[in-house]
Structure formats: C-alpha cells, structure tokens
Design a protein around this motif. Structure first.
Motif, PDB file in Angstrom:
ATOM      1  N   GLN A 184      -7.516   1.736   8.978  1.00 49.83           N
ATOM      2  CA  GLN A 184      -6.174   2.281   9.137  1.00 49.83           C
ATOM      3  C   GLN A 184      -5.824   2.512  10.599  1.00 49.83           C
ATOM      4  O   GLN A 184      -4.703   2.275  11.013  1.00 49.83           O
ATOM      5  CB  GLN A 184      -6.052   3.599   8.362  1.00 49.83           C
ATOM      6  CG  GLN A 184      -6.212   3.431   6.867  1.00 49.83           C
ATOM      7  CD  GLN A 184      -5.124   2.571   6.256  1.00 49.83           C
ATOM      8  OE1 GLN A 184      -3.972   2.652   6.654  1.00 49.83           O
ATOM      9  NE2 GLN A 184      -5.492   1.733   5.307  1.00 49.83           N
ATOM     10  N   SER A 185      -6.790   2.968  11.395  1.00 50.95           N
ATOM     11  CA  SER A 185      -6.499   3.251  12.800  1.00 50.95           C
ATOM     12  C   SER A 185      -6.805   2.031  13.669  1.00 50.95           C
ATOM     13  O   SER A 185      -7.704   1.245  13.370  1.00 50.95           O
ATOM     14  CB  SER A 185      -7.306   4.454  13.289  1.00 50.95           C
ATOM     15  OG  SER A 185      -8.664   4.117  13.438  1.00 50.95           O
ATOM     16  N   HIS A 233       0.808  -1.206   0.000  1.00 52.42           N
ATOM     17  CA  HIS A 233       0.000   0.000   0.000  1.00 52.42           C
ATOM     18  C   HIS A 233       0.847   1.263   0.000  1.00 52.42           C
ATOM     19  O   HIS A 233       0.332   2.355   0.147  1.00 52.42           O
ATOM     20  CB  HIS A 233      -0.941  -0.002   1.208  1.00 52.42           C
ATOM     21  CG  HIS A 233      -1.825  -1.200   1.249  1.00 52.42           C
ATOM     22  ND1 HIS A 233      -2.841  -1.396   0.353  1.00 52.42           N
ATOM     23  CD2 HIS A 233      -1.826  -2.281   2.063  1.00 52.42           C
ATOM     24  CE1 HIS A 233      -3.441  -2.534   0.611  1.00 52.42           C
ATOM     25  NE2 HIS A 233      -2.842  -3.099   1.638  1.00 52.42           N
TER      26      HIS A 233
END
Length: 116
Positions: free
Chosen positions: A81-82, A6
C-alpha cells in the motif's frame, strides 16, 4: 470520484499507480520456477537411463527456490500500500531475481561441460 476494485477513491483522470519492475519480475520468476523444475525432471530421466549423476540438478532445485523468493517479493511489491514498502520489495525482488539469473547461467555452463 469513483472507487476502484479495492474500494479506494480515485479521480476519473488519475493515472494508475506505478508498478515498477514488479509486474515483469513476478511473471518471469514464476516462469523460471517452471523451467528449473522441467530441467530437473529431464535430468532425472537422463540419470536413470545413463547413470549420470550431476550437481546441476541440485543447483537447479536451489535456483527454483531463489526464483520463487523473487516471485513472492515481487507479489508483495505489487500488493504494498505504501510507496516506501513497494520500493523496498521491488528492490529486493530485483536483487534476488538477478541472483537467480546468475545461478542459472552457472548451471548452464556446468551442463555444457558435463554433456560434452
């Protein structure tokens, strides 16, 4: 430092990010959607030949949607993502998956008593 798939910079010796139960819930939920749909198809074949009407096939269609919701939540946990969002989606997927398993067990009991 190198980039992963990514484009995120990672240290060469850093462990992969923790995934929790999300990977397992994602795979099993997708399989359970298929199981529910297969059993619904079998009910439809039996109901046409023996004129059997059952509430179990209706409950299985709802259960397939519950497993689909669990699968989507697990996917969102994998893509989050978090860490906070990952934990939130992971927990929600776990609860929804357990609800689906409970419902499939109830349907199994209904099938057993309708068949016998």
């Amino acid at each position: 430092m190198s980039a992963d798939l990514h484009g995120v910079e990672v240290a060469p010796d850093s462990p992969p990010p923790p995934r929790g139960l999300s990977e397992h819930i994602f795979a099993v939920s997708a399989g359970m959607v298929g199981v529910c749909i297969t059993v619904i198809g079998l009910f439809r074949i039996v109901s046409r030949s023996d004129h059997v009407d059952s509430i179990a096939d209706n409950l299985l269609s709802i259960d397939a949607l519950i497993f689909l919701a669990s699968c989507i939540l697990a996917y969102l946990a994998l893509r989050a993502q978090s860490t906070q969002n990952r934990k939130r989606f992971d927990r929600a997927a776990d609860y929804v998956f357990l609800a689906g398993l409970t419902m499939v067990s109830v349907v199994g009991v209904l099938i057993a008593y309708e068949v016998i």
